[in-house]
Design a protein around this motif. Structure first.
Motif, PDB file in Angstrom:
ATOM      1  N   ASN A 110       0.897  -1.337  -0.274  1.00 33.31           N
ATOM      2  CA  ASN A 110       0.095   0.046  -0.066  1.00 33.31           C
ATOM      3  C   ASN A 110       1.011   1.187  -0.010  1.00 33.31           C
ATOM      4  O   ASN A 110       1.824   1.479   0.943  1.00 33.31           O
ATOM      5  N   HIS A 111       0.576   2.210  -0.904  1.00 31.79           N
ATOM      6  CA  HIS A 111       1.404   3.275  -1.116  1.00 31.79           C
ATOM      7  C   HIS A 111       1.672   4.218  -0.047  1.00 31.79           C
ATOM      8  O   HIS A 111       2.515   4.784   0.692  1.00 31.79           O
ATOM      9  N   LEU A 112       0.432   4.131   0.902  1.00 32.41           N
ATOM     10  CA  LEU A 112       0.408   5.099   2.047  1.00 32.41           C
ATOM     11  C   LEU A 112       1.308   4.491   3.256  1.00 32.41           C
ATOM     12  O   LEU A 112       1.862   5.222   3.941  1.00 32.41           O
ATOM     13  N   GLY A 114       3.914   2.691   2.677  1.00 30.69           N
ATOM     14  CA  GLY A 114       5.202   3.224   2.197  1.00 30.69           C
ATOM     15  C   GLY A 114       5.588   4.540   2.887  1.00 30.69           C
ATOM     16  O   GLY A 114       6.521   4.752   3.273  1.00 30.69           O
ATOM     17  N   HIS A 115       4.747   5.452   2.739  1.00 27.09           N
ATOM     18  CA  HIS A 115       4.876   7.013   2.936  1.00 27.09           C
ATOM     19  C   HIS A 115       5.098   6.867   4.671  1.00 27.09           C
ATOM     20  O   HIS A 115       5.978   7.383   5.382  1.00 27.09           O
ATOM     21  N   LEU A 116       4.108   6.084   5.411  1.00 28.87           N
ATOM     22  CA  LEU A 116       4.166   6.095   6.794  1.00 28.87           C
ATOM     23  C   LEU A 116       5.657   5.383   7.203  1.00 28.87           C
ATOM     24  O   LEU A 116       5.978   6.156   8.359  1.00 28.87           O
ATOM     25  N   GLY A 136      -0.052  14.716  -2.539  1.00 30.01           N
ATOM     26  CA  GLY A 136      -1.133  15.446  -3.438  1.00 30.01           C
ATOM     27  C   GLY A 136      -2.529  14.797  -3.386  1.00 30.01           C
ATOM     28  O   GLY A 136      -3.387  15.301  -3.903  1.00 30.01           O
ATOM     29  N   GLY A 137      -2.613  13.579  -3.055  1.00 32.06           N
ATOM     30  CA  GLY A 137      -3.785  12.974  -2.991  1.00 32.06           C
ATOM     31  C   GLY A 137      -4.286  12.531  -1.733  1.00 32.06           C
ATOM     32  O   GLY A 137      -5.631  12.176  -1.623  1.00 32.06           O
ATOM     33  N   HIS A 138      -3.530  12.928  -0.490  1.00 30.97           N
ATOM     34  CA  HIS A 138      -3.946  12.578   0.602  1.00 30.97           C
ATOM     35  C   HIS A 138      -3.790  13.519   2.042  1.00 30.97           C
ATOM     36  O   HIS A 138      -2.757  14.039   1.787  1.00 30.97           O
ATOM     37  N   GLY A 162      -1.807  19.047  -0.601  1.00 33.66           N
ATOM     38  CA  GLY A 162      -0.823  19.175  -1.810  1.00 33.66           C
ATOM     39  C   GLY A 162      -1.469  19.895  -2.786  1.00 33.66           C
ATOM     40  O   GLY A 162      -1.292  20.573  -3.444  1.00 33.66           O
ATOM     41  N   GLU A 163      -3.028  19.235  -2.800  1.00 30.39           N
ATOM     42  CA  GLU A 163      -3.828  19.776  -3.970  1.00 30.39           C
ATOM     43  C   GLU A 163      -4.207  21.222  -3.806  1.00 30.39           C
ATOM     44  O   GLU A 163      -4.097  22.144  -4.608  1.00 30.39           O
ATOM     45  N   ALA A 164      -4.239  21.455  -2.403  1.00 30.55           N
ATOM     46  CA  ALA A 164      -4.511  23.048  -2.044  1.00 30.55           C
ATOM     47  C   ALA A 164      -3.421  23.894  -2.451  1.00 30.55           C
ATOM     48  O   ALA A 164      -3.704  24.844  -3.002  1.00 30.55           O
ATOM     49  N   GLY A 179       3.552  22.987  -4.966  1.00 33.96           N
ATOM     50  CA  GLY A 179       3.737  22.967  -3.492  1.00 33.96           C
ATOM     51  C   GLY A 179       5.183  23.658  -3.649  1.00 33.96           C
ATOM     52  O   GLY A 179       5.633  24.493  -2.733  1.00 33.96           O
ATOM     53  N   ARG A 180       6.125  23.291  -4.313  1.00 36.69           N
ATOM     54  CA  ARG A 180       7.451  23.488  -4.507  1.00 36.69           C
ATOM     55  C   ARG A 180       7.864  25.097  -4.793  1.00 36.69           C
ATOM     56  O   ARG A 180       8.589  25.831  -4.088  1.00 36.69           O
ATOM     57  N   VAL A 181       6.895  25.442  -5.701  1.00 33.38           N
ATOM     58  CA  VAL A 181       6.927  26.812  -6.235  1.00 33.38           C
ATOM     59  C   VAL A 181       6.573  27.713  -5.197  1.00 33.38           C
ATOM     60  O   VAL A 181       7.215  28.541  -5.055  1.00 33.38           O
ATOM     61  N   VAL A 263       5.047  12.830   7.008  1.00 37.69           N
ATOM     62  CA  VAL A 263       5.397  12.099   5.482  1.00 37.69           C
ATOM     63  C   VAL A 263       4.653  12.314   4.319  1.00 37.69           C
ATOM     64  O   VAL A 263       3.466  13.090   4.602  1.00 37.69           O
ATOM     65  N   GLY A 264       5.031  12.172   3.058  1.00 41.14           N
ATOM     66  CA  GLY A 264       4.265  12.604   2.157  1.00 41.14           C
ATOM     67  C   GLY A 264       4.724  13.679   1.367  1.00 41.14           C
ATOM     68  O   GLY A 264       5.704  14.559   2.068  1.00 41.14           O
ATOM     69  N   GLY A 265       4.552  14.082   0.211  1.00 40.96           N
ATOM     70  CA  GLY A 265       5.149  15.074  -0.739  1.00 40.96           C
ATOM     71  C   GLY A 265       5.160  16.430  -0.062  1.00 40.96           C
ATOM     72  O   GLY A 265       6.238  17.108   0.042  1.00 40.96           O
ATOM     73  N   VAL A 266       4.155  16.896   0.878  1.00 39.03           N
ATOM     74  CA  VAL A 266       4.003  18.255   1.393  1.00 39.03           C
ATOM     75  C   VAL A 266       4.909  18.240   2.552  1.00 39.03           C
ATOM     76  O   VAL A 266       5.388  19.352   2.951  1.00 39.03           O
TER      77      VAL A 266
HETATM   78  O1  KG4 Z   1       3.532  12.154  -2.285  1.00 42.13           O
HETATM   79  P1  KG4 Z   1       3.790  12.970  -3.486  1.00 42.13           P
HETATM   80  O2  KG4 Z   1       5.086  13.204  -4.194  1.00 42.13           O
HETATM   81  O3  KG4 Z   1       3.033  12.313  -4.566  1.00 42.13           O
HETATM   82  C1  KG4 Z   1       1.451  11.803  -4.113  1.00 42.13           C
HETATM   83  O4  KG4 Z   1       0.501  12.742  -4.102  1.00 42.13           O
HETATM   84  O5  KG4 Z   1       1.695  10.690  -3.582  1.00 42.13           O
HETATM   85  O6  KG4 Z   1       3.105  14.558  -3.062  1.00 42.13           O
HETATM   86  C2  KG4 Z   1       3.106  15.311  -4.322  1.00 42.13           C
HETATM   87  C3  KG4 Z   1       2.596  16.626  -3.659  1.00 42.13           C
HETATM   88  C4  KG4 Z   1       2.057  17.654  -4.530  1.00 42.13           C
HETATM   89  O7  KG4 Z   1       0.795  18.109  -4.571  1.00 42.13           O
HETATM   90  C5  KG4 Z   1       3.258  18.827  -4.569  1.00 42.13           C
HETATM   91  O8  KG4 Z   1       2.837  20.187  -4.843  1.00 42.13           O
HETATM   92  C6  KG4 Z   1       3.745  18.595  -2.944  1.00 42.13           C
HETATM   93  O9  KG4 Z   1       3.306  17.418  -2.759  1.00 42.13           O
HETATM   94  N1  KG4 Z   1       4.786  19.069  -2.683  1.00 42.13           N
HETATM   95  C7  KG4 Z   1       4.868  20.288  -1.817  1.00 42.13           C
HETATM   96  C8  KG4 Z   1       6.452  20.739  -1.770  1.00 42.13           C
HETATM   97  N2  KG4 Z   1       6.882  19.520  -2.549  1.00 42.13           N
HETATM   98  C9  KG4 Z   1       5.978  18.836  -2.951  1.00 42.13           C
HETATM   99  N3  KG4 Z   1       3.961  21.123  -1.263  1.00 42.13           N
HETATM  100  C10 KG4 Z   1       4.545  22.036  -0.407  1.00 42.13           C
HETATM  101  N4  KG4 Z   1       5.728  22.357  -0.260  1.00 42.13           N
HETATM  102  C11 KG4 Z   1       6.773  21.517  -0.870  1.00 42.13           C
HETATM  103  N5  KG4 Z   1       8.019  22.031  -0.717  1.00 42.13           N
END
Ligand code: KG4
Ligand code: ZN
Length: 334
Positions: A110-112, A114-116, A136-138, A162-164, A179-181, A263-266
């Protein structure tokens, strides 16, 4: 010696990693940002096509860097959900092919999860812990009790954090992924320039909501008093970070949890990391955030869960299927 190949293709990153006795020997991620950037979001059909093109070279690169061949593998771990169905199928089919050809166990991950558990690749983190999963999804809060046992204590009612970030960046014309921007731009901005809303749900426990913020950003953009982009970015970021930190800290205090992981992208967000550090020392809990390369999607975390499950005899057979909405709560494997 235990050698596990991890494969991750749930969304828009094609990734493979090799874990030897719990240590990451190689972790390769091929990003599709350039492909989806023009559309301001992930296009599922393009994502699966790119995975098809990239997966075998990415797997070869991971094996090469680790200095091993397919014949050295003890198991293959692969993300089976949640994610985009077409993308998941590319990784799962490749993993099944390797497992069949090499006659090694297959572990559907489960991908989640993995993050945890990605934090454990850097240091020992003992159960139980509270996990804020923000991607981005959770956007969810889990109480992780032991391997495979996770209780959902809070979740977003609408958009993920992440979507926000991504939607706000799109509305502000800042590009993708947002997010990164926003994180980068916000470093030169004034966080108090614009007061965007912080949702506090009535009777919502530890749930989150970001749709009000999205509406507020849309209204702000439509208005005439446009401020400096860095100030607006910093203000949006502060609103998202405030909501995440407040709810997580409240849950940690109520549940008397002494370890919180993010954990997770954000969790790559620099302001979120800084705020959690401050709150953790003020409230007396420990906060653990993995390094950025483990926060965003990668296959090392999938290989790690695979190795843990393999050690507990939790393997799958070749009939295991991909599930776009695979949950993580108790009973998710049934
Ligand atoms: O976990 P992830 O790589 O992919 C999944 O969604 O599973 O997360 C991606 C999300 C994107 O919405 C991206 O904008 C956000 O993580 N993200 C960030 C940053 N780097 C990536 N959000 C805020 N600040 C960051 N530095
Ligand atoms: Zn992810």
């Amino acid at each position: 010696m235990s050698v596990v190949l991890g494969i991750e293709t749930s969304c828009d990153d094609t990734a493979a990693a090799v874990l030897v006795d719990g240590t990451v020997r190689a972790s390769v991620v091929s990003s599709q940002d350039a492909v989806h950037g023009a559309f301001g979001g992930v296009v599922p059909e393009l994502a699966s096509r790119e995975h098809l093109r990239n997966l075998l070279p990415v797997m070869d690169a991971a094996l090469d860097r680790a200095g091993i061949t397919l014949g050295d593998l003890d198991a293959v771990a692969v993300t089976r959900g949640p994610g985009l169905m077409g993308s998941l199928l590319v990784g799962l089919s490749a993993a099944k092919g390797v497992a069949l050809a090499q006659d090694v166990p297959l572990v559907g991950v489960n991908h989640l999860e993995g993050h945890l558990l990605s934090v454990q690749l850097e240091r020992e983190v003992a159960f139980p812990f509270l996990a804020l999963l923000v991607s981005g999804g959770h956007t969810s809060l889990y109480l992780a009790r032991e391997l495979g046992v996770y209780a959902l204590v809070g979740r977003t009612r609408d958009d993920a954090a992440g979507e926000a970030f991504d939607k706000a960046a799109k509305l502000l014309g800042l590009g993708y992924p947002g997010g990164r921007v926003i994180d980068t731009l916000a470093r030169e901005g004034n966080r108090t320039a614009v007061r965007f809303p912080r949702a506090r749900l009535k009777g919502g426990g530890y749930d989150f909501s970001f749709s009000g913020l999205k509406t507020a950003v849309r209204q702000y953009v439509a208005g005439s008093d446009a401020g400096a982009p860095a100030d607006v970015a910093a203000s949006v970021q502060e609103s998202i970070v405030d909501m995440l930190v407040e709810t997580t800290c409240r849950a940690a205090a109520d549940l008397r949890i002494s370890t919180v992981i993010v954990v997770g992208g954000v969790s790559a967000n620099s302001r979120l990391r800084a705020r959690f550090d401050v709150e953790a020392s003020a409230q007396g809990f420990e906060v653990v955030v993995p390094p950025v390369h483990l926060c965003t999607d990668n296959a090392a975390m999938i290989a790690h869960v695979g190795a843990c499950r393999l050690a507990h005899g939790m393997v799958d057979d070749l009939s295991v299927s991909a599930m776009a909405t695979l949950p993580l709560e108790p009973g998710w494997r049934s």
